[in-house]
Design a protein around this motif. Sequence first.
Motif, PDB file in Angstrom:
ATOM      1  N   LEU A  23      -2.447  18.706  -0.724  1.00 31.60           N
ATOM      2  CA  LEU A  23      -3.858  18.374  -0.608  1.00 31.60           C
ATOM      3  C   LEU A  23      -4.260  18.555   0.907  1.00 31.60           C
ATOM      4  CD1 LEU A  23      -3.976  15.010  -2.791  1.00 31.60           C
ATOM      5  CD2 LEU A  23      -4.598  17.518  -3.417  1.00 31.60           C
ATOM      6  N   GLY A  24      -3.588  18.817   1.953  1.00 37.51           N
ATOM      7  CA  GLY A  24      -3.649  19.017   3.205  1.00 37.51           C
ATOM      8  C   GLY A  24      -3.638  17.936   4.109  1.00 37.51           C
ATOM      9  N   ILE A  25      -3.583  18.056   5.474  1.00 42.67           N
ATOM     10  CA  ILE A  25      -3.364  16.868   6.371  1.00 42.67           C
ATOM     11  C   ILE A  25      -4.421  16.062   6.218  1.00 42.67           C
ATOM     12  CG2 ILE A  25      -3.237  16.359   8.732  1.00 42.67           C
ATOM     13  CD1 ILE A  25      -2.198  18.903   9.320  1.00 42.67           C
ATOM     14  N   ALA A  26      -3.982  14.616   6.000  1.00 39.94           N
ATOM     15  CA  ALA A  26      -4.892  13.532   5.926  1.00 39.94           C
ATOM     16  C   ALA A  26      -5.191  12.695   7.283  1.00 39.94           C
ATOM     17  CB  ALA A  26      -4.387  12.555   4.780  1.00 39.94           C
ATOM     18  N   GLY A  51     -13.264   4.204   4.025  1.00 39.93           N
ATOM     19  CA  GLY A  51     -12.392   5.380   3.799  1.00 39.93           C
ATOM     20  C   GLY A  51     -13.129   6.580   4.128  1.00 39.93           C
ATOM     21  N   THR A  52     -12.497   7.626   3.930  1.00 39.76           N
ATOM     22  CA  THR A  52     -13.138   9.041   4.220  1.00 39.76           C
ATOM     23  C   THR A  52     -12.643   9.933   3.039  1.00 39.76           C
ATOM     24  OG1 THR A  52     -12.670   8.860   6.681  1.00 39.76           O
ATOM     25  CG2 THR A  52     -13.208  11.262   5.747  1.00 39.76           C
ATOM     26  N   GLU A  53     -13.578  10.860   2.586  1.00 38.94           N
ATOM     27  CA  GLU A  53     -13.324  11.729   1.362  1.00 38.94           C
ATOM     28  C   GLU A  53     -12.139  12.483   1.781  1.00 38.94           C
ATOM     29  OE1 GLU A  53     -16.591  14.124   0.285  1.00 38.94           O
ATOM     30  OE2 GLU A  53     -18.099  12.383  -0.037  1.00 38.94           O
ATOM     31  N   TYR A  54     -11.216  12.927   0.759  1.00 40.71           N
ATOM     32  CA  TYR A  54     -10.297  13.469   0.997  1.00 40.71           C
ATOM     33  C   TYR A  54      -9.646  14.534  -0.271  1.00 40.71           C
ATOM     34  CZ  TYR A  54      -5.249  14.365   1.658  1.00 40.71           C
ATOM     35  OH  TYR A  54      -3.964  14.942   1.615  1.00 40.71           O
ATOM     36  N   GLY A  55      -9.304  13.778  -1.321  1.00 39.17           N
ATOM     37  CA  GLY A  55      -8.762  14.541  -2.495  1.00 39.17           C
ATOM     38  C   GLY A  55      -9.142  14.022  -3.597  1.00 39.17           C
ATOM     39  N   PRO A  56      -8.723  14.703  -4.892  1.00 34.00           N
ATOM     40  CA  PRO A  56      -9.066  14.235  -6.105  1.00 34.00           C
ATOM     41  C   PRO A  56      -8.811  12.825  -6.530  1.00 34.00           C
ATOM     42  CG  PRO A  56      -7.350  15.688  -6.177  1.00 34.00           C
ATOM     43  CD  PRO A  56      -7.677  15.614  -4.760  1.00 34.00           C
ATOM     44  N   TYR A  92      -3.856   6.779   0.438  1.00 32.41           N
ATOM     45  CA  TYR A  92      -4.771   7.546  -0.311  1.00 32.41           C
ATOM     46  C   TYR A  92      -4.902   6.998  -1.705  1.00 32.41           C
ATOM     47  CZ  TYR A  92      -5.206  11.707  -3.234  1.00 32.41           C
ATOM     48  OH  TYR A  92      -5.739  12.532  -4.439  1.00 32.41           O
ATOM     49  N   ASN A  93      -6.141   6.528  -1.860  1.00 33.39           N
ATOM     50  CA  ASN A  93      -6.531   5.641  -3.061  1.00 33.39           C
ATOM     51  C   ASN A  93      -6.646   6.667  -4.141  1.00 33.39           C
ATOM     52  OD1 ASN A  93      -7.190   3.533  -4.211  1.00 33.39           O
ATOM     53  ND2 ASN A  93      -9.105   3.321  -3.484  1.00 33.39           N
ATOM     54  N   GLY A  94      -6.344   6.141  -5.425  1.00 33.02           N
ATOM     55  CA  GLY A  94      -6.503   6.898  -6.612  1.00 33.02           C
ATOM     56  C   GLY A  94      -7.817   6.866  -7.495  1.00 33.02           C
ATOM     57  N   ASP A  95      -8.605   5.700  -7.352  1.00 31.74           N
ATOM     58  CA  ASP A  95      -9.752   5.438  -8.065  1.00 31.74           C
ATOM     59  C   ASP A  95     -10.868   6.307  -7.280  1.00 31.74           C
ATOM     60  OD1 ASP A  95     -10.071   3.726  -5.875  1.00 31.74           O
ATOM     61  OD2 ASP A  95     -11.402   2.128  -6.957  1.00 31.74           O
ATOM     62  N   ASP A  96     -10.712   6.486  -6.069  1.00 31.13           N
ATOM     63  CA  ASP A  96     -12.134   7.389  -5.463  1.00 31.13           C
ATOM     64  C   ASP A  96     -11.502   8.600  -4.649  1.00 31.13           C
ATOM     65  OD1 ASP A  96     -10.947   6.312  -3.319  1.00 31.13           O
ATOM     66  OD2 ASP A  96     -12.461   4.815  -2.879  1.00 31.13           O
ATOM     67  N   GLY A  97     -10.353   8.764  -4.596  1.00 32.56           N
ATOM     68  CA  GLY A  97      -9.596  10.016  -4.004  1.00 32.56           C
ATOM     69  C   GLY A  97      -9.851  10.001  -2.538  1.00 32.56           C
ATOM     70  N   ARG A  98     -10.105   8.711  -1.841  1.00 31.13           N
ATOM     71  CA  ARG A  98     -10.579   8.617  -0.320  1.00 31.13           C
ATOM     72  C   ARG A  98      -9.229   8.322   0.371  1.00 31.13           C
ATOM     73  NH1 ARG A  98     -15.999   8.585   0.338  1.00 31.13           N
ATOM     74  NH2 ARG A  98     -16.155   7.578   2.404  1.00 31.13           N
ATOM     75  N   LYS A  99      -9.201   8.730   1.566  1.00 29.68           N
ATOM     76  CA  LYS A  99      -8.305   8.299   2.412  1.00 29.68           C
ATOM     77  C   LYS A  99      -8.694   7.060   3.113  1.00 29.68           C
ATOM     78  CE  LYS A  99      -9.368  11.990   5.929  1.00 29.68           C
ATOM     79  NZ  LYS A  99      -8.738  12.735   6.823  1.00 29.68           N
ATOM     80  N   TYR A 100      -7.500   6.039   3.822  1.00 29.89           N
ATOM     81  CA  TYR A 100      -8.087   5.129   4.441  1.00 29.89           C
ATOM     82  C   TYR A 100      -7.068   4.815   5.566  1.00 29.89           C
ATOM     83  CZ  TYR A 100     -10.991   3.961   0.371  1.00 29.89           C
ATOM     84  OH  TYR A 100     -11.797   3.804  -0.349  1.00 29.89           O
ATOM     85  N   SER A 101      -7.496   4.331   6.528  1.00 25.86           N
ATOM     86  CA  SER A 101      -6.636   4.166   7.650  1.00 25.86           C
ATOM     87  C   SER A 101      -7.301   3.094   8.696  1.00 25.86           C
ATOM     88  CB  SER A 101      -6.141   5.285   8.595  1.00 25.86           C
ATOM     89  OG  SER A 101      -7.139   5.789   9.332  1.00 25.86           O
TER      90      SER A 101
END
Length: 463
Positions: free
Chosen positions: A168-171, A135-140, A115-124
């Motif tokens: 923030l929910g399931i990523a 990545g994918t949109e996820y959180g703040p 979970y990345n801090g500068d864009d709030g996206r999740k990566y896998s």
Amino acid sequence: MWRHNILTQLPERSTADEAESQEDPRPFELNTNASSSFVEVGKDRLTAKYSGAGQHGTDVGAIQTSLPVPRQSSIYYFEVTVQDKGDKGRITLGFTVKDSKLSCQPGSEPNTYGYNGDDGRKYSHAGNNLRQNSGTEYGPTYSTGDTVGAGLNLETQEIFFTKNGKLLGIAFRNVPPLRFYPTIGMHSRSESVTINLGASTFAFDIQSQIDKGRRHQQQEVQSVSISPGVTHQIVQDYLKYYGYGDTLHAFDQAAGLTDPVATTSGRPEKEAHQLAVRQKVRQAIMAGRVTDAQELLHQCNPDMLESVTHPNLDVLIFFHCLHYIELIRDKKINDAVRFAQETLSPLRGIMSHRSTDYDAMLHDTVALIAYEEPEDSPMQQLLDDAQREVVADVVNAALLASASGKPKWEVKPQAHLEQILRQLVAVHGEKLDCNGGQGEIFSLQKQLTLPQPRNDGVESMAM
């Protein structure tokens, strides 16, 4: 003690206690041997600072914890506080595997999640797919002063994240059962973070979340409709099996059944008599009145305690061991010595064809006499009421077999309730095996003592 090694009438003992004593240790610090050359670790091994320029894709600074997530966790959770977001705040937290490249952010390598801090996206990365990962949109987004957390639910195979104490929910779902390491990645000048692996209070109430999940599971189980008649028969069968006649009578009276035995037997008078005998034998054994119990057994089954050729040799050994124990308990030392010589000594070796545990049981029992205060000796468990109950169960099972007219091995070894509990333990064990041995170990004792779920509308993780 010998009661666990030989007795097969009781429900199978859960291995939870043994497994809990061998639980994997929990991560407690960052691993200075598993970090990028662009990461500086503080003396406390809980703080990390990025020392690179952050100008290239290959100068990421990632670091793992010294130990992986313990396999026996239901949910593993850790938090990271951003002390300084640096130039760009390209901080990522998540989970990686042991051989993940530490020159890459979590989520950019196979079997890693971030979970990345500068864009709030999740990566896998799924499997070995090395395509560019946007990545994918996820959180703040998160920055200096924020506390973010990462959780791995080993039972549902899901990963979730938090920010400043909020879920923030399931990523990620369908996370493979691998050995994951909590990991931090940094990639811009002057970034610094502090990791909390549980030594301090978390910003997010993870225990409350775990408890909600357990209550939700309990509510789902209790929502399954079972006929009252079925549950009554299960309890009734248990009470009958173990000869708890008075309790059975009270139980059936409360259910409006005035003739409990006749409800399930074509020969009520005979069954009632057998139940009464088994009840009296159990009561005598539990009170330590072995002579009374022996007389009752002699009346209903003369050969059970008299012949070493009788098919119930285990009953003979268990009962005579208890007789000796009661003599020791009553401080009748001379009688105990004589009983050991005349009765116990001839029993040695007669069951060695089945198990050497019987001879070990005899040895442990006789050893009680060596202690001036056997209640405080290493063999003190033999004086517990639990040992009387074990013998009562063995004798009860033999009486049931004798009354049925069938060979002992053709008579069901447990009450239906115990068979259900055995199946429950087996299913949870199989579930754990299918999950690669990861997840909370099922403990039947803990489940039976859990508080009942409240009807307060609380839901589990709805993510």
